[in-house]
Design an enzyme around this catalytic site. Sequence first.
Site, PDB file in Angstrom:
ATOM      1  N   HIS A  74       0.843  -1.207   0.000  1.00  0.00           N
ATOM      2  CA  HIS A  74       0.000   0.000   0.000  1.00  0.00           C
ATOM      3  C   HIS A  74       0.876   1.254   0.000  1.00  0.00           C
ATOM      4  O   HIS A  74       0.714   2.166  -0.822  1.00  0.00           O
ATOM      5  CB  HIS A  74      -0.882  -0.048   1.252  1.00  0.00           C
ATOM      6  CG  HIS A  74      -1.719   1.175   1.494  1.00  0.00           C
ATOM      7  ND1 HIS A  74      -3.062   1.204   1.242  1.00  0.00           N
ATOM      8  CD2 HIS A  74      -1.401   2.398   1.984  1.00  0.00           C
ATOM      9  CE1 HIS A  74      -3.532   2.413   1.553  1.00  0.00           C
ATOM     10  NE2 HIS A  74      -2.554   3.141   2.013  1.00  0.00           N
ATOM     11  N   GLU A  75       1.836   1.288   0.922  1.00  0.00           N
ATOM     12  CA  GLU A  75       2.699   2.471   1.015  1.00  0.00           C
ATOM     13  C   GLU A  75       3.638   2.557  -0.181  1.00  0.00           C
ATOM     14  O   GLU A  75       3.990   3.646  -0.637  1.00  0.00           O
ATOM     15  CB  GLU A  75       3.495   2.460   2.329  1.00  0.00           C
ATOM     16  CG  GLU A  75       2.648   2.499   3.597  1.00  0.00           C
ATOM     17  CD  GLU A  75       1.701   3.698   3.652  1.00  0.00           C
ATOM     18  OE1 GLU A  75       2.041   4.759   3.106  1.00  0.00           O
ATOM     19  OE2 GLU A  75       0.604   3.553   4.230  1.00  0.00           O
ATOM     20  N   HIS A 112       2.100   4.433  -2.830  1.00  0.00           N
ATOM     21  CA  HIS A 112       2.224   5.885  -2.606  1.00  0.00           C
ATOM     22  C   HIS A 112       3.598   6.365  -3.046  1.00  0.00           C
ATOM     23  O   HIS A 112       3.748   7.382  -3.700  1.00  0.00           O
ATOM     24  CB  HIS A 112       2.094   6.218  -1.117  1.00  0.00           C
ATOM     25  CG  HIS A 112       0.712   6.078  -0.573  1.00  0.00           C
ATOM     26  ND1 HIS A 112      -0.363   6.714  -1.125  1.00  0.00           N
ATOM     27  CD2 HIS A 112       0.242   5.394   0.485  1.00  0.00           C
ATOM     28  CE1 HIS A 112      -1.436   6.415  -0.413  1.00  0.00           C
ATOM     29  NE2 HIS A 112      -1.094   5.626   0.561  1.00  0.00           N
ATOM     30  N   ASP A 168      -4.714   8.046  -1.479  1.00  0.00           N
ATOM     31  CA  ASP A 168      -5.551   7.165  -0.684  1.00  0.00           C
ATOM     32  C   ASP A 168      -6.982   7.145  -1.182  1.00  0.00           C
ATOM     33  O   ASP A 168      -7.474   8.120  -1.718  1.00  0.00           O
ATOM     34  CB  ASP A 168      -5.558   7.628   0.779  1.00  0.00           C
ATOM     35  CG  ASP A 168      -4.299   7.198   1.502  1.00  0.00           C
ATOM     36  OD1 ASP A 168      -3.853   6.076   1.241  1.00  0.00           O
ATOM     37  OD2 ASP A 168      -3.792   7.986   2.306  1.00  0.00           O
TER      38      ASP A 168
END
Length: 859
Positions: free
Chosen positions: A153-154, A157, A164
Amino acid sequence: MRVFKSLVLLFLVPVVRGSRVQLKNGGYEDIVIAINPELPEDHNIIRNIQDMVKEASTYLFNATKQRFFFKAVKIIIPLHWPPKPEYLSVKTESYDKADVIVANPFLKYGDDPYTLQYGGCGEKGRYIHFTPNFLLNDTLHNIYGSRAKVFVHEWAHLRWGVFDEYNYDAPFYLSVNSGKKTVEATSCSTDITGKYIVQSCTGNSCTTRECEYDQQTKLYEAGCKFVPEKPQNVPASIMYMQSLSSYNRINRLYQAAEIFLLQIIEMDSWVGIVTFHSTAQITCNLKQIVTENVRHDLTKCLPTSAGGGTNICAGVYKGFEVIKQKYSNLDGSEIVLLTDGEDRGMNICLTEVKNSGSIIHTIALGPNAVRELEQFSDMTGGLKFYATDTVDSNGLIDTFSGISSGSGNISERSIQLESTAQSVAVKQWMNGTVTVDSTVGKDTFFVVTWDRSTSPPDILLRDPKEKEYRTSNFTVSDLNLQTARLKIAGTAEVGGWLHWIQNNHTESQVISMIVTSRPASLAVPPVTVKAHMNKDTNNFSNPMVIYAEVSQGFLPVLGATVMATVEQETGSAVELRLLDDGSGADIMKNDGIYSKYFTSFKGNGRYNLKVHIQGRNQTVRLGHRQSRALYVPGYIENGDIKMNAPRPEVSDDEIQAKLGSFNRVASGGSFVVKNVPSGGTTDVFPPCKIVDLEAQYEEDKIHLSWTAPGNDLDEGQAERYIIKMSESLLDLRNTFENATSVNTSSLVPNPAGTKESFQFRPENFTIENDTIIYFAIRAVDNASLTSEVSSIAQVALFVTSKECSPAGASNDDAINEDINVLTIVLIVAGCVAALLIAVSITVCILHKKNRRGFDEIRM
Ligand SMILES: [Ca+2]
Ligand SMILES: [Ca+2]
């Protein structure tokens, strides 16, 4: 008169910013995970990182339809952790350029993993921050999901600039589908099932109930949380639940290098100096800075006259030789290479430099410095600087001050509080105030330089307790008669230091004041600034973005006045105020990252960036970083609601901390601009997109508000606005011109950054109960260039809250643009095929040999 040509400095604390991750055949390589040197030894952290990365690799591989995986990861551990035979020493990796940082949160506000990211959608972030507790405490799995999924998930980013798909500020939104209105949780897949729950706790006993609607907003009441069913058949997006000759260069070089040796470079570093012109000579062998005397001895090795010719490779080779006097290899060493000359022979040592293990920072001085110089920085991960010959910009001094340690050990780092210079007429004064704040004060130096007379100007410096220092208290070195230096004993008094400097020379001269200091204590991180452009090389007519990140530890500092100065080769400087208001180039409001577009391209070539920051009784806010993992409130399993412990909330009092006043100066390095048409340019920049349009319906009127864009993106003033409204969001976004116009003839744009508001009674528009109207705005400049369609605002004109149901119907007409995110992931993923998942994880020791050589080159 001979011209000073080039300078090389060698030293050995890793600096550098920016990840060096490479993607080869679908495998991410050279990922660096660095453990903060302050953390106590715990080998479970290493073990859990290894497990996390291995699992994440498989997860990413499957999630991207077998296109991406993690191939090689290096973990940097603190030097004080006991060594093991399998550990390697670091090469050019460092804490500062790590992709993932493992460090304590500055104050207790939970263990939310987050990614520091401030570019737009699609731009890379700076780093991921995991706390040790996140890596060690398995009970956090219920809150964030597995570590592997959080990492992926990170990672999205960090690498892809994906935003998000949940929103703490607006957790619910009103959705309309086939005429049916529902209130939805802001989530990526609206097919995720669950319940809307309010939890209230008295002591340790908590009760839950289903949420009710708020009559005002027609949305769920405050505190309502969406609790998903634990088993989900719907594929949820990873992003939701992740689970100088005539310019006297030789003298300026001496002044700047002296400041570097006496004030900037850390104690215990090893430093050597080499000079080169057509050949290279060692003027100082490696010495360890253990006393102030060693620093002064090193300054005696600086050149005071210039030679001829520029042989950069000879200088670099000699630099390597100096380092090898003490170390068997060059890994982790740093070289500062300065030149003002041309050298066509630079290519012969490119391969050796690239493979050396040494980090090379380059300083281009003046307009004729070899064009390829920056290649050395790019290949080795070094910093790039450019100093003009403009004396009153302090360029060279700021450049040297920008070269500081990136070892993660902030407590030793020199921090530049002030750097200002001006031409002062005969008998006139340069006056000012420099604020020493409580986070700094150790090793504080006040340095005054001048450029004509051989004796100092008259100096009066007064500390906050009215203690006075005069010219006689300052030291003028024998070798350099145009610098006076005062070191404040102990810790400098906190508050405003006033200075008055009078030019007592017979002609006008440039006088400058430079103040540096180090952190006052190990316990309190200092306020620091990092400034940079969005890219190193730019083709006209793309705009550029200036960023300044002002923080204390990991916390953003808000409310500071941030001025950027951009200088180009001819020396003409442009000054811009950077803002943290979420408008224009600034992606996120109040994140401590101040931004502004830069469009004043006056010609091709090198430019440099410097920022000045002033805080005046401002606050540091302990705000959550954006782009973090979702804190899942709980699950429903077999009909039972199982709530996780509530997120540790921090009260407003705790999040606001008075920081007092402070001053900072930071060099933002250099960048190169190409393809600027000669003979001036016409206006090519429209006003920037308005991203904060808001609408309200009150007393039969629509109230719109937004931040004004400028003539050129977020600079200047637009000429007029076009406002449109529609009952269809998609029509408004896709065919803006065809939507119903709002009469804006009375609306005159204010300068960029001003808050605008506009009210009108919607005419030619039937307002019925249960109507949602969408609004969008564009700005037009005096060259008839038009901004992109703004973000869309809506007002809902209905009262029938009973019709609202928390059904999980899908919403094609979705208001959240985040729906694109999964697609973005797939597009990004759609180019490489990988066959193999094999993660190599190496553990490296961050060595702090601090050997620094100091090569100096002349012609
Ligand atoms: Ca910001
Ligand atoms: Ca314009």
